[in-house]
Design a protein around this motif. Sequence first.
Motif, PDB file in Angstrom:
ATOM      1  N   ILE A 106      35.332  17.859 -49.650  1.00  0.00           N
ATOM      2  CA  ILE A 106      34.495  17.985 -48.412  1.00  0.00           C
ATOM      3  C   ILE A 106      34.011  19.073 -48.161  1.00  0.00           C
ATOM      4  O   ILE A 106      33.130  20.026 -47.266  1.00  0.00           O
ATOM      5  CB  ILE A 106      34.957  17.329 -47.202  1.00  0.00           C
ATOM      6  N   LEU A 107      34.926  20.335 -47.654  1.00  0.00           N
ATOM      7  CA  LEU A 107      34.910  21.770 -47.531  1.00  0.00           C
ATOM      8  C   LEU A 107      33.677  22.024 -48.209  1.00  0.00           C
ATOM      9  O   LEU A 107      32.975  22.528 -47.917  1.00  0.00           O
ATOM     10  CB  LEU A 107      35.837  23.002 -47.773  1.00  0.00           C
ATOM     11  N   HIS A 108      33.757  22.553 -49.695  1.00  0.00           N
ATOM     12  CA  HIS A 108      32.598  23.401 -50.221  1.00  0.00           C
ATOM     13  C   HIS A 108      31.594  22.325 -50.240  1.00  0.00           C
ATOM     14  O   HIS A 108      30.252  22.562 -50.035  1.00  0.00           O
ATOM     15  CB  HIS A 108      33.396  22.632 -52.161  1.00  0.00           C
ATOM     16  N   GLN A 109      31.429  20.672 -49.559  1.00  0.00           N
ATOM     17  CA  GLN A 109      29.662  19.933 -49.291  1.00  0.00           C
ATOM     18  C   GLN A 109      29.432  20.396 -47.852  1.00  0.00           C
ATOM     19  O   GLN A 109      28.483  20.249 -48.369  1.00  0.00           O
ATOM     20  CB  GLN A 109      30.243  18.738 -49.838  1.00  0.00           C
ATOM     21  N   THR A 110      30.226  21.238 -47.136  1.00  0.00           N
ATOM     22  CA  THR A 110      29.674  21.535 -45.759  1.00  0.00           C
ATOM     23  C   THR A 110      28.193  22.467 -46.017  1.00  0.00           C
ATOM     24  O   THR A 110      27.903  22.374 -44.957  1.00  0.00           O
ATOM     25  CB  THR A 110      30.328  22.124 -44.914  1.00  0.00           C
ATOM     26  N   VAL A 111      28.201  22.858 -46.992  1.00  0.00           N
ATOM     27  CA  VAL A 111      26.702  23.100 -47.016  1.00  0.00           C
ATOM     28  C   VAL A 111      25.756  22.637 -47.645  1.00  0.00           C
ATOM     29  O   VAL A 111      24.883  23.240 -46.426  1.00  0.00           O
ATOM     30  CB  VAL A 111      26.575  24.429 -48.827  1.00  0.00           C
ATOM     31  N   ILE A 112      25.881  21.125 -47.616  1.00  0.00           N
ATOM     32  CA  ILE A 112      24.612  20.486 -46.957  1.00  0.00           C
ATOM     33  C   ILE A 112      24.724  20.596 -45.870  1.00  0.00           C
ATOM     34  O   ILE A 112      23.240  20.585 -45.097  1.00  0.00           O
ATOM     35  CB  ILE A 112      25.400  19.206 -47.492  1.00  0.00           C
ATOM     36  N   GLY A 113      25.717  20.222 -44.743  1.00  0.00           N
ATOM     37  CA  GLY A 113      25.213  19.903 -42.810  1.00  0.00           C
ATOM     38  C   GLY A 113      24.925  21.126 -42.407  1.00  0.00           C
ATOM     39  O   GLY A 113      24.267  20.821 -41.345  1.00  0.00           O
ATOM     40  N   GLN A 114      25.336  22.019 -42.879  1.00  0.00           N
ATOM     41  CA  GLN A 114      25.240  23.650 -42.219  1.00  0.00           C
ATOM     42  C   GLN A 114      23.608  23.984 -42.196  1.00  0.00           C
ATOM     43  O   GLN A 114      22.784  24.273 -41.499  1.00  0.00           O
ATOM     44  CB  GLN A 114      26.112  24.722 -43.011  1.00  0.00           C
ATOM     45  N   GLU A 115      23.081  23.466 -43.898  1.00  0.00           N
ATOM     46  CA  GLU A 115      21.580  23.757 -44.052  1.00  0.00           C
ATOM     47  C   GLU A 115      20.654  22.771 -43.453  1.00  0.00           C
ATOM     48  O   GLU A 115      19.591  23.409 -42.689  1.00  0.00           O
ATOM     49  CB  GLU A 115      21.483  23.660 -45.458  1.00  0.00           C
ATOM     50  N   VAL A 116      21.626  21.619 -42.569  1.00  0.00           N
ATOM     51  CA  VAL A 116      20.873  20.733 -42.215  1.00  0.00           C
ATOM     52  C   VAL A 116      20.321  20.806 -40.937  1.00  0.00           C
ATOM     53  O   VAL A 116      19.484  21.250 -40.556  1.00  0.00           O
ATOM     54  CB  VAL A 116      21.086  19.420 -42.671  1.00  0.00           C
ATOM     55  N   GLN A 117      21.442  21.416 -40.195  1.00  0.00           N
ATOM     56  CA  GLN A 117      21.308  22.273 -39.033  1.00  0.00           C
ATOM     57  C   GLN A 117      20.434  23.279 -39.196  1.00  0.00           C
ATOM     58  O   GLN A 117      19.574  23.460 -37.972  1.00  0.00           O
ATOM     59  CB  GLN A 117      22.607  23.004 -38.820  1.00  0.00           C
ATOM     60  N   LYS A 118      20.013  24.397 -39.910  1.00  0.00           N
ATOM     61  CA  LYS A 118      19.096  25.303 -39.055  1.00  0.00           C
ATOM     62  C   LYS A 118      18.096  24.472 -39.727  1.00  0.00           C
ATOM     63  O   LYS A 118      17.035  25.052 -39.057  1.00  0.00           O
ATOM     64  CB  LYS A 118      18.784  26.165 -40.343  1.00  0.00           C
ATOM     65  N   GLN A 119      17.745  23.251 -40.869  1.00  0.00           N
ATOM     66  CA  GLN A 119      16.544  23.280 -40.631  1.00  0.00           C
ATOM     67  C   GLN A 119      16.316  22.160 -39.651  1.00  0.00           C
ATOM     68  O   GLN A 119      14.489  22.562 -39.221  1.00  0.00           O
ATOM     69  CB  GLN A 119      15.976  21.951 -42.320  1.00  0.00           C
ATOM     70  N   LEU A 120      16.701  21.704 -39.232  1.00  0.00           N
ATOM     71  CA  LEU A 120      16.667  20.192 -38.246  1.00  0.00           C
ATOM     72  C   LEU A 120      16.161  21.540 -36.914  1.00  0.00           C
ATOM     73  O   LEU A 120      14.727  21.213 -35.789  1.00  0.00           O
ATOM     74  CB  LEU A 120      17.628  19.646 -37.652  1.00  0.00           C
ATOM     75  N   ALA A 121      16.980  22.637 -36.364  1.00  0.00           N
ATOM     76  CA  ALA A 121      15.981  23.654 -35.995  1.00  0.00           C
ATOM     77  C   ALA A 121      14.572  23.999 -35.971  1.00  0.00           C
ATOM     78  O   ALA A 121      13.906  24.459 -34.576  1.00  0.00           O
ATOM     79  CB  ALA A 121      17.245  24.317 -35.152  1.00  0.00           C
ATOM     80  N   LEU A 122      14.462  24.928 -37.591  1.00  0.00           N
ATOM     81  CA  LEU A 122      13.435  24.849 -37.359  1.00  0.00           C
ATOM     82  C   LEU A 122      12.461  23.903 -37.094  1.00  0.00           C
ATOM     83  O   LEU A 122      11.243  24.143 -36.995  1.00  0.00           O
ATOM     84  CB  LEU A 122      13.309  25.325 -39.176  1.00  0.00           C
ATOM     85  N   ALA A 123      12.125  22.371 -37.169  1.00  0.00           N
ATOM     86  CA  ALA A 123      11.153  21.310 -37.350  1.00  0.00           C
ATOM     87  C   ALA A 123      11.413  21.053 -35.547  1.00  0.00           C
ATOM     88  O   ALA A 123      10.664  20.264 -35.567  1.00  0.00           O
ATOM     89  CB  ALA A 123      12.246  20.185 -38.015  1.00  0.00           C
ATOM     90  N   GLY A 124      12.512  21.774 -34.278  1.00  0.00           N
ATOM     91  CA  GLY A 124      12.337  21.215 -33.666  1.00  0.00           C
ATOM     92  C   GLY A 124      12.635  19.986 -33.469  1.00  0.00           C
ATOM     93  O   GLY A 124      12.834  19.291 -32.185  1.00  0.00           O
ATOM     94  N   GLU A 125      13.803  19.254 -33.755  1.00  0.00           N
ATOM     95  CA  GLU A 125      14.361  18.164 -34.119  1.00  0.00           C
ATOM     96  C   GLU A 125      16.034  18.103 -33.650  1.00  0.00           C
ATOM     97  O   GLU A 125      16.683  19.356 -34.258  1.00  0.00           O
ATOM     98  CB  GLU A 125      14.308  17.445 -35.126  1.00  0.00           C
ATOM     99  N   LYS A 126      15.956  17.552 -33.003  1.00  0.00           N
ATOM    100  CA  LYS A 126      17.972  17.246 -32.911  1.00  0.00           C
ATOM    101  C   LYS A 126      18.705  16.293 -33.840  1.00  0.00           C
ATOM    102  O   LYS A 126      17.001  14.766 -33.260  1.00  0.00           O
ATOM    103  CB  LYS A 126      18.321  17.356 -31.721  1.00  0.00           C
ATOM    104  N   PRO A 127      19.627  15.513 -34.532  1.00  0.00           N
ATOM    105  CA  PRO A 127      19.752  14.610 -35.062  1.00  0.00           C
ATOM    106  C   PRO A 127      19.985  13.545 -34.277  1.00  0.00           C
ATOM    107  O   PRO A 127      20.919  13.349 -33.617  1.00  0.00           O
ATOM    108  CB  PRO A 127      20.815  15.037 -35.997  1.00  0.00           C
TER     109      PRO A 127
END
Length: 427
Positions: A236-257
């Motif tokens: 799970i630790l290694h897979q956290t690149v997924i959520g960390q990238e999503v955080q940056k990408q949603l911020a870029l889109a002006g969204e919060k999940p």
Amino acid sequence: MTIEENRILLPKSELPASWYNVLPELPEPLGPYLGADQKPVEPSALAAIFPKALIEQEMSNQSIHPIPAPVLEALALWRPTPLIRAKRLEKALGVKSRIYFKDESVSPSGSHKSNTAMAQAYYNRQEGITRLTTETGAGQWGTALAIAAKHFGIDVRVFMVKISLTQKPYRKVIMNMMGAEVFPSPSEVTKAGRDALAKDPQALGTLGLAISEAVEEAASRPDTNYVLGSVLNHVILHQTVIGQEVQKQLALAGEKPDYLIACHGGGSNFGGLVAPYVPMIKSGEKITAIAAEPISCPTLTAGKFTYDAGDTAGFTPLMPMYSLGTDFQPPAIHAGGLRYHGASPIVSSLLKSGVIKAQAVTAEQVFKFAKLLANSEYIIAAPESAHALAVTCLKALELESLGQSACLVFTLSGHGLLDLSAYESAA
Ligand SMILES: Cc1ncc(COP(=O)(O)O)c(C=O)c1O
């Protein structure tokens, strides 16, 4: 950073430089892994099958783990992955909600499994291991490991659940092309396999049994370690690149999940998406994280929270998790990667303490929405990922019927281009 139409892309420089460890954030500390004598397992006992670096990560209380340079270089072959706004799917559903999916299918193996495969192959090679064994259900993990082992120069033997090998013969071809050996499980190669065949010569196999075979072989050879593609904390630790990238990408889109949704087999793509959001959920932000699973293997929605083994023969330590019992034989559903009796201790703990939710869906719902995705976004989802898609679509439709809308994000954990027999038989 750029937004090309509906694709939110990050440059290579935005690839996360570290993994995020959620263990210190769990509302209740994880219970220790226990041996057959019910006593906590010492880290040294795990050293027969795992490298030291991964054992340390498994039990670490440090929030941030820098990603070693060779692993970063390997991840940069396909990461950061796109976050895509599924506008045509929204239109096909007739909803006002915004639906995004994190496209993990663009990795060399076609799924998120490459994120941890690269890291695990690297650490094993660093510690002098030249041979790895593993199990695979759908074949995605075996493929990811075969590629990662090729990248870092290690031999691999894969025990593939027999029913999945029958359904997906081409996965074996890819693994073989990468130099990996592949055996159907139950096999004649190990005692666990021979015992299972003696009991039932027609056994379809389970992930639990394939794990027993891989662990048995790794424990019996000093040059060989075992690697697991899901469930464990370091995966799970290694897979956290997924959520960390999503955080940056949603911020870029002006969204919060409002909703984070991923399918759950052993918990790695779900954990990878959700772990970086756990501090926000705990602090009261209104984010609903839902683990999607098949109704025919309902570990989180109908399993019991208990100490159970990760495999059928009981070679692994006992872990605190939701489980259907190691003897549970799931029917031959096509989502091979979701045929596991247990769940990750991290995801189990988050569910038990109410930080996340779980929802089971039927095969009919899964294939119906997979077809809608194919017809609207022109993407063939892995049947596993289509469980997350189905929960997302059902939620968007429910919100619509209440006159509401939201921002929903799901993980497209893999593509289904080698799962076409499943779609053919569902048609
Ligand atoms: C494409 C895909 N998604 C999801 C899963 C489920 O695994 P996990 O729950 O560890 O993400 C698998 C497992 O093989 C898979 O191949």
